[in-house]
Design a protein around this motif. Structure first.
Motif, PDB file in Angstrom:
ATOM      1  N   VAL A  46       0.864  -1.175   0.000  1.00  0.00           N
ATOM      2  CA  VAL A  46       0.000   0.000   0.000  1.00  0.00           C
ATOM      3  C   VAL A  46       0.902   1.228   0.000  1.00  0.00           C
ATOM      4  CG1 VAL A  46      -1.747   1.283   1.269  1.00  0.00           C
ATOM      5  CG2 VAL A  46      -1.853  -1.208   1.185  1.00  0.00           C
ATOM      6  N   GLU A  47       0.655   2.141  -0.909  1.00  0.00           N
ATOM      7  CA  GLU A  47       1.492   3.327  -1.039  1.00  0.00           C
ATOM      8  C   GLU A  47       0.819   4.530  -0.384  1.00  0.00           C
ATOM      9  OE1 GLU A  47       2.922   4.160  -4.903  1.00  0.00           O
ATOM     10  OE2 GLU A  47       3.618   2.113  -5.291  1.00  0.00           O
ATOM     11  N   VAL A  48       1.626   5.332   0.264  1.00  0.00           N
ATOM     12  CA  VAL A  48       1.162   6.556   0.921  1.00  0.00           C
ATOM     13  C   VAL A  48       2.038   7.709   0.440  1.00  0.00           C
ATOM     14  CG1 VAL A  48       0.970   7.794   3.115  1.00  0.00           C
ATOM     15  CG2 VAL A  48       0.215   5.422   2.960  1.00  0.00           C
ATOM     16  N   VAL A  49       1.392   8.792   0.039  1.00  0.00           N
ATOM     17  CA  VAL A  49       2.107   9.985  -0.415  1.00  0.00           C
ATOM     18  C   VAL A  49       1.870  11.094   0.604  1.00  0.00           C
ATOM     19  CG1 VAL A  49       2.455  11.625  -2.286  1.00  0.00           C
ATOM     20  CG2 VAL A  49       1.746   9.285  -2.809  1.00  0.00           C
ATOM     21  N   PHE A  50       2.956  11.479   1.291  1.00  0.00           N
ATOM     22  CA  PHE A  50       2.905  12.578   2.246  1.00  0.00           C
ATOM     23  C   PHE A  50       3.440  13.846   1.601  1.00  0.00           C
ATOM     24  CE2 PHE A  50       3.508   9.135   5.563  1.00  0.00           C
ATOM     25  CZ  PHE A  50       2.245   9.268   6.102  1.00  0.00           C
ATOM     26  N   PRO A  51       2.955  15.010   2.023  1.00  0.00           N
ATOM     27  CA  PRO A  51       3.659  16.248   1.639  1.00  0.00           C
ATOM     28  C   PRO A  51       5.101  16.203   2.135  1.00  0.00           C
ATOM     29  CG  PRO A  51       1.532  16.746   2.639  1.00  0.00           C
ATOM     30  CD  PRO A  51       1.771  15.283   2.860  1.00  0.00           C
ATOM     31  N   TRP A  52       6.023  16.721   1.339  1.00  0.00           N
ATOM     32  CA  TRP A  52       7.426  16.616   1.713  1.00  0.00           C
ATOM     33  C   TRP A  52       7.693  17.231   3.074  1.00  0.00           C
ATOM     34  CZ3 TRP A  52      11.251  19.981   3.058  1.00  0.00           C
ATOM     35  CH2 TRP A  52      12.548  19.466   3.080  1.00  0.00           C
ATOM     36  N   TRP A  53       7.047  18.335   3.394  1.00  0.00           N
ATOM     37  CA  TRP A  53       7.326  19.041   4.643  1.00  0.00           C
ATOM     38  C   TRP A  53       6.878  18.248   5.866  1.00  0.00           C
ATOM     39  CZ3 TRP A  53       2.687  19.652   7.031  1.00  0.00           C
ATOM     40  CH2 TRP A  53       1.550  19.727   6.231  1.00  0.00           C
ATOM     41  N   SER A  54       5.986  17.254   5.694  1.00  0.00           N
ATOM     42  CA  SER A  54       5.516  16.483   6.846  1.00  0.00           C
ATOM     43  C   SER A  54       6.644  15.662   7.460  1.00  0.00           C
ATOM     44  CB  SER A  54       4.359  15.571   6.438  1.00  0.00           C
ATOM     45  OG  SER A  54       4.784  14.604   5.495  1.00  0.00           O
ATOM     46  N   LYS A  55       7.674  15.336   6.670  1.00  0.00           N
ATOM     47  CA  LYS A  55       8.819  14.611   7.240  1.00  0.00           C
ATOM     48  C   LYS A  55       9.470  15.441   8.337  1.00  0.00           C
ATOM     49  CE  LYS A  55      12.490  14.493   4.695  1.00  0.00           C
ATOM     50  NZ  LYS A  55      13.476  14.128   3.636  1.00  0.00           N
ATOM     51  N   ASN A  56       9.673  16.726   8.091  1.00  0.00           N
ATOM     52  CA  ASN A  56      10.259  17.592   9.113  1.00  0.00           C
ATOM     53  C   ASN A  56       9.338  17.735  10.314  1.00  0.00           C
ATOM     54  OD1 ASN A  56      12.109  17.843   7.091  1.00  0.00           O
ATOM     55  ND2 ASN A  56      12.143  20.067   7.074  1.00  0.00           N
ATOM     56  N   LEU A  57       8.017  17.773  10.065  1.00  0.00           N
ATOM     57  CA  LEU A  57       7.066  17.872  11.167  1.00  0.00           C
ATOM     58  C   LEU A  57       7.135  16.634  12.049  1.00  0.00           C
ATOM     59  CD1 LEU A  57       3.491  19.238  11.090  1.00  0.00           C
ATOM     60  CD2 LEU A  57       3.850  16.940  11.978  1.00  0.00           C
ATOM     61  N   PHE A  58       7.228  15.433  11.430  1.00  0.00           N
ATOM     62  CA  PHE A  58       7.338  14.201  12.216  1.00  0.00           C
ATOM     63  C   PHE A  58       8.593  14.210  13.080  1.00  0.00           C
ATOM     64  CE2 PHE A  58       4.921  11.736   8.696  1.00  0.00           C
ATOM     65  CZ  PHE A  58       3.725  12.280   9.146  1.00  0.00           C
ATOM     66  N   LEU A  59       9.729  14.634  12.484  1.00  0.00           N
ATOM     67  CA  LEU A  59      10.976  14.651  13.235  1.00  0.00           C
ATOM     68  C   LEU A  59      10.923  15.663  14.376  1.00  0.00           C
ATOM     69  CD1 LEU A  59      13.568  14.400  10.316  1.00  0.00           C
ATOM     70  CD2 LEU A  59      12.699  12.572  11.784  1.00  0.00           C
ATOM     71  N   ALA A  60      10.288  16.800  14.137  1.00  0.00           N
ATOM     72  CA  ALA A  60      10.157  17.796  15.203  1.00  0.00           C
ATOM     73  C   ALA A  60       9.300  17.252  16.344  1.00  0.00           C
ATOM     74  CB  ALA A  60       9.536  19.075  14.639  1.00  0.00           C
ATOM     75  N   ASP A  61       8.240  16.531  16.005  1.00  0.00           N
ATOM     76  CA  ASP A  61       7.378  15.955  17.034  1.00  0.00           C
ATOM     77  C   ASP A  61       8.124  14.898  17.844  1.00  0.00           C
ATOM     78  OD1 ASP A  61       4.680  15.470  18.240  1.00  0.00           O
ATOM     79  OD2 ASP A  61       4.965  13.507  17.297  1.00  0.00           O
ATOM     80  N   ILE A  62       8.875  14.024  17.153  1.00  0.00           N
ATOM     81  CA  ILE A  62       9.625  12.980  17.859  1.00  0.00           C
ATOM     82  C   ILE A  62      10.707  13.596  18.740  1.00  0.00           C
ATOM     83  CG2 ILE A  62      11.165  11.010  17.516  1.00  0.00           C
ATOM     84  CD1 ILE A  62       9.616  10.403  14.944  1.00  0.00           C
ATOM     85  N   ALA A  63      11.358  14.671  18.275  1.00  0.00           N
ATOM     86  CA  ALA A  63      12.421  15.305  19.051  1.00  0.00           C
ATOM     87  C   ALA A  63      11.901  15.883  20.357  1.00  0.00           C
ATOM     88  CB  ALA A  63      13.083  16.408  18.227  1.00  0.00           C
ATOM     89  N   ARG A  64      10.613  16.210  20.415  1.00  0.00           N
ATOM     90  CA  ARG A  64      10.033  16.802  21.626  1.00  0.00           C
ATOM     91  C   ARG A  64       9.484  15.769  22.592  1.00  0.00           C
ATOM     92  NH1 ARG A  64       6.760  21.618  18.399  1.00  0.00           N
ATOM     93  NH2 ARG A  64       8.567  22.997  18.104  1.00  0.00           N
TER      94      ARG A  64
ATOM     95  N   ASN B 239       9.456  12.884  25.429  1.00  0.00           N
ATOM     96  CA  ASN B 239      10.285  12.631  26.604  1.00  0.00           C
ATOM     97  C   ASN B 239      11.261  11.485  26.348  1.00  0.00           C
ATOM     98  OD1 ASN B 239       9.088  14.607  28.177  1.00  0.00           O
ATOM     99  ND2 ASN B 239       7.473  13.231  28.924  1.00  0.00           N
ATOM    100  N   GLY B 240      12.494  11.669  26.771  1.00  0.00           N
ATOM    101  CA  GLY B 240      13.494  10.604  26.665  1.00  0.00           C
ATOM    102  C   GLY B 240      14.123  10.467  25.299  1.00  0.00           C
ATOM    103  N   VAL B 241      13.823  11.353  24.377  1.00  0.00           N
ATOM    104  CA  VAL B 241      14.389  11.277  23.028  1.00  0.00           C
ATOM    105  C   VAL B 241      15.436  12.363  22.870  1.00  0.00           C
ATOM    106  CG1 VAL B 241      13.944  11.426  20.565  1.00  0.00           C
ATOM    107  CG2 VAL B 241      12.285  10.299  22.062  1.00  0.00           C
ATOM    108  N   SER B 242      16.633  11.940  22.485  1.00  0.00           N
ATOM    109  CA  SER B 242      17.695  12.897  22.216  1.00  0.00           C
ATOM    110  C   SER B 242      17.619  13.341  20.768  1.00  0.00           C
ATOM    111  CB  SER B 242      19.060  12.267  22.510  1.00  0.00           C
ATOM    112  OG  SER B 242      20.097  13.133  22.092  1.00  0.00           O
ATOM    113  N   VAL B 243      17.923  14.607  20.539  1.00  0.00           N
ATOM    114  CA  VAL B 243      17.894  15.122  19.171  1.00  0.00           C
ATOM    115  C   VAL B 243      18.875  14.355  18.290  1.00  0.00           C
ATOM    116  CG1 VAL B 243      18.292  17.162  17.746  1.00  0.00           C
ATOM    117  CG2 VAL B 243      17.177  17.401  19.972  1.00  0.00           C
ATOM    118  N   SER B 244      19.981  13.903  18.860  1.00  0.00           N
ATOM    119  CA  SER B 244      20.977  13.164  18.074  1.00  0.00           C
ATOM    120  C   SER B 244      20.473  11.781  17.667  1.00  0.00           C
ATOM    121  CB  SER B 244      22.276  13.025  18.872  1.00  0.00           C
ATOM    122  OG  SER B 244      22.040  12.317  20.089  1.00  0.00           O
ATOM    123  N   ASP B 245      19.404  11.323  18.284  1.00  0.00           N
ATOM    124  CA  ASP B 245      18.868   9.991  17.957  1.00  0.00           C
ATOM    125  C   ASP B 245      17.803  10.041  16.864  1.00  0.00           C
ATOM    126  OD1 ASP B 245      20.492   8.908  19.897  1.00  0.00           O
ATOM    127  OD2 ASP B 245      18.973   9.040  21.467  1.00  0.00           O
TER     128      ASP B 245
END
Length: 540
Positions: free
Chosen positions: A394-412, A414-420
């Motif tokens: 099954v294929e999913v097409v996300f807007p390109w900018w959503s990748k940065n949004l996902f990473l910003a959410d994960i970086a915030r 608890n217990g997640v280091s930005v380097s990870d």
């Protein structure tokens, strides 16, 4: 006999050698037809005969050397590219074996007029390759080809061009049209590589179109410089007219493509599996009562017809600008090619969204977790409804900018280091669901909160739309080539303007089924996770 044999035939190139052979034969024919002959004339005929033989031997030697060199070059090229060269190796071995098996030539009487110094010119491989079979395998990754059209000054029809050549050709064609008093001139064709089985020649044939569509969607077919600032210089500034390009047609929606040789395509839609209608359950009671067994009748579907839309770009420029600042015109011409490809994918995606079922997910929390849950739900529902095979992704097409949004959410979280933070971890998470994701730029409709708009973005969007569909649902029909040209209109001469570039290409979206969905998910990239509940430890 005025003709004189050259002293050193090995120093002649192929054309000179052929001229020498023709001259020697003509001189011999003239001398042999004489009614009277002297001893000196007879010696001259003997010398011409020996010279003709020596020239022919030299031509044969050059031919054999060129064939052997061409075969060796093909073998070396295949080795560099990593292709299978079993046939090529055999061919080269045959050439070498033939060369080694040739008997030693019988020494000929020395002819003072014809000598060999060993200074043989370069071998002519072009004539050899026209005659010998091509043993080098075809390029496994064919690339688009840009070729010159007719009447482009300085270029022969069909000559391969790069982007600099396209720009130079457009400028030359524009100057020629200006001299001729105006007109329309095709400069080049941008030909897209398609396999023969992916080319639809008969737009009215539903079966031909269906075969190409099914093959294009078959998953079994799939297998630097930096700009830096320097310190100050106590010297006058120099004007740099070269322009550094930044835009490129990358990270766009990727989908299978077929070539439309005509103005459209007919194909039969892909039927869905209907288990309830195609099967029956017949009990003993049904048998006693005389009930009949249900039988599914295969319907006779009507073919779906799609017609091409013309996608193109058009640039106007001043004649003086083209003459005195050609770098600017060339820069915009390259930008127009990028814009052409982006607009092509934008229009195809817009049509795909219009053909999809809209779905809105209720608000939850976070961004990546909310999106992951929404994709997992839709994929599970789609797999159950369509009884998808395990190997059908099954294929999913996300807007390109959503990748940065996902990473910003994960970086915030608890217990997640930005380097990870790792993009591949996001991709791998969706892969566990059997999902293949794309990050695509320039998707329509316009991005909420103007990401990529004229004003700098100040906040992430409150929702993300994504397109989800079984692999092979959508395919792009494109023309075989993109026309590039210029127009000098006499009506624009008054303003000293001309059309610096126009492009045009056939485009059509092929939707094989109606199972695609466009899903909108509320998000908030605040790193929020599920609530942690405290558990009281019972006292012993």
């Amino acid at each position: 006999m005025d003709f004189e044999l050259p002293e050193d035939i090995t120093a002649l190139d192929d054309d000179q050698l052929a001229d020498a052979l023709a001259g020697a034969i003509a001189a011999f024919d003239a001398g042999s037809r004489a009614e009277t002959i002297t001893t000196k004339d007879l010696e001259g005929l003997r010398s011409l005969s020996d010279g003709v033989k020596a020239i022919r031997d030299e031509q044969t030697a050059r031919q054999q050397a060129a064939e052997q060199a061409a075969a060796e070059i093909d073998a070396l090229a295949a080795s560099v590219r990593g292709d299978s060269m079993d046939d090529t190796t055999d061919t080269v071995a045959q050439v070498e074996e033939t060369a080694s098996a040739e008997p030693e030539p019988t020494p000929e009487p020395e002819t003072p007029a014809v000598t060999a110094s060993g200074r043989r010119p370069a071998l002519n491989l072009a004539s050899v390759r026209r005659r010998m079979p091509r043993v080098l395998p075809p390029d496994p990754n064919p690339r688009p080809e840009i070729t010159a059209s007719v009447d482009v000054p300085g270029y022969s029809p069909g000559q391969a061009l790069d982007m600099e050549g396209v720009t130079e050709g457009i400028i030359r064609r524009a100057n020629a049209l200006k001299t001729a008093g105006g007109g329309v001139g095709l400069t080049a064709s941008y030909r897209l590589p398609f396999q023969p089985e992916l080319i639809v020649n008969d737009s009215s044939s539903g079966t031909e179109g269906t075969r190409a569509v099914v093959l294009a969607g078959d998953q079994a077919r799939l297998n630097g410089g930096d700009l830096v600032a320097s310190g100050g210089w106590c010297a006058p500034s120099e004007t740099v007219y070269e322009l550094t390009g930044m835009s490129c047609p990358e990270m766009l929606w990727d989908l299978p493509e077929i070539q439309l040789a005509r103005g459209g395509l007919r194909y039969f839609p892909m039927p869905s599996l209907d288990v309830a209608s195609m099967t029956f359950v017949h009990t003993e009671a049904d048998d006693i009562s005389g009930a009949t067994k249900a039988c599914f009748k295969i319907p006779c579907p009507d073919p779906v017809e799609v017609r091409c839309e013309a996608i193109g770009a058009c640039l106007e420029a001043g004649i003086l600008t083209q003459r005195h600042f050609p770098e600017l015109v060339a820069y915009y011409q390259s930008l127009a090619m990028v814009a052409h490809e982006i607009r092509m994918k934008q229009e195809l995606f817009t049509q795909a969204v219009a053909a999809s079922t809209p779905v809105t997910i209720a608000a939850t929390f976070g961004a990546f977790s909310a999106m992951f849950g929404a994709v997992a739900l839709q994929a599970a529902d789609m797999t159950e409804k369509l009884s998808l095979c395990a190997n059908i992704q099954v294929e999913v097409v996300f807007p390109w900018w959503s990748k940065n949004l996902f990473l910003a959410d994960i970086a915030r979280q608890n217990g997640v280091s930005v380097s990870d933070i790792d993009v591949q971890s996001v991709v791998a998470a969706f892969a566990q669901l059997g999902i293949s994701i794309q990050w695509a730029r320039g998707l329509n409709p316009a991005v909420p909160d103007s990401i990529g708009g004229p004003d700098p973005a100040t906040a992430w969007p409150a929702s993300i739309p994504f397109l989800i569909y079984p692999a092979g649902t959508f395919e792009a029909g494109r023309g075989g080539e993109i026309s590039l040209g210029v127009i000098h209109d006499s009506s624009k001469f008054q303003t000293n303007d001309y059309t610096a570039l126009f492009t045009e290409e056939c485009s059509a979206l092929i939707a094989r089924n109606a199972e695609a969905r466009v899903v909108t998910v509320p998000v908030c990239a605040d790193g929020r996770t599920g609530q942690q509940l405290g558990i009281d430890c019972p006292i012993a």
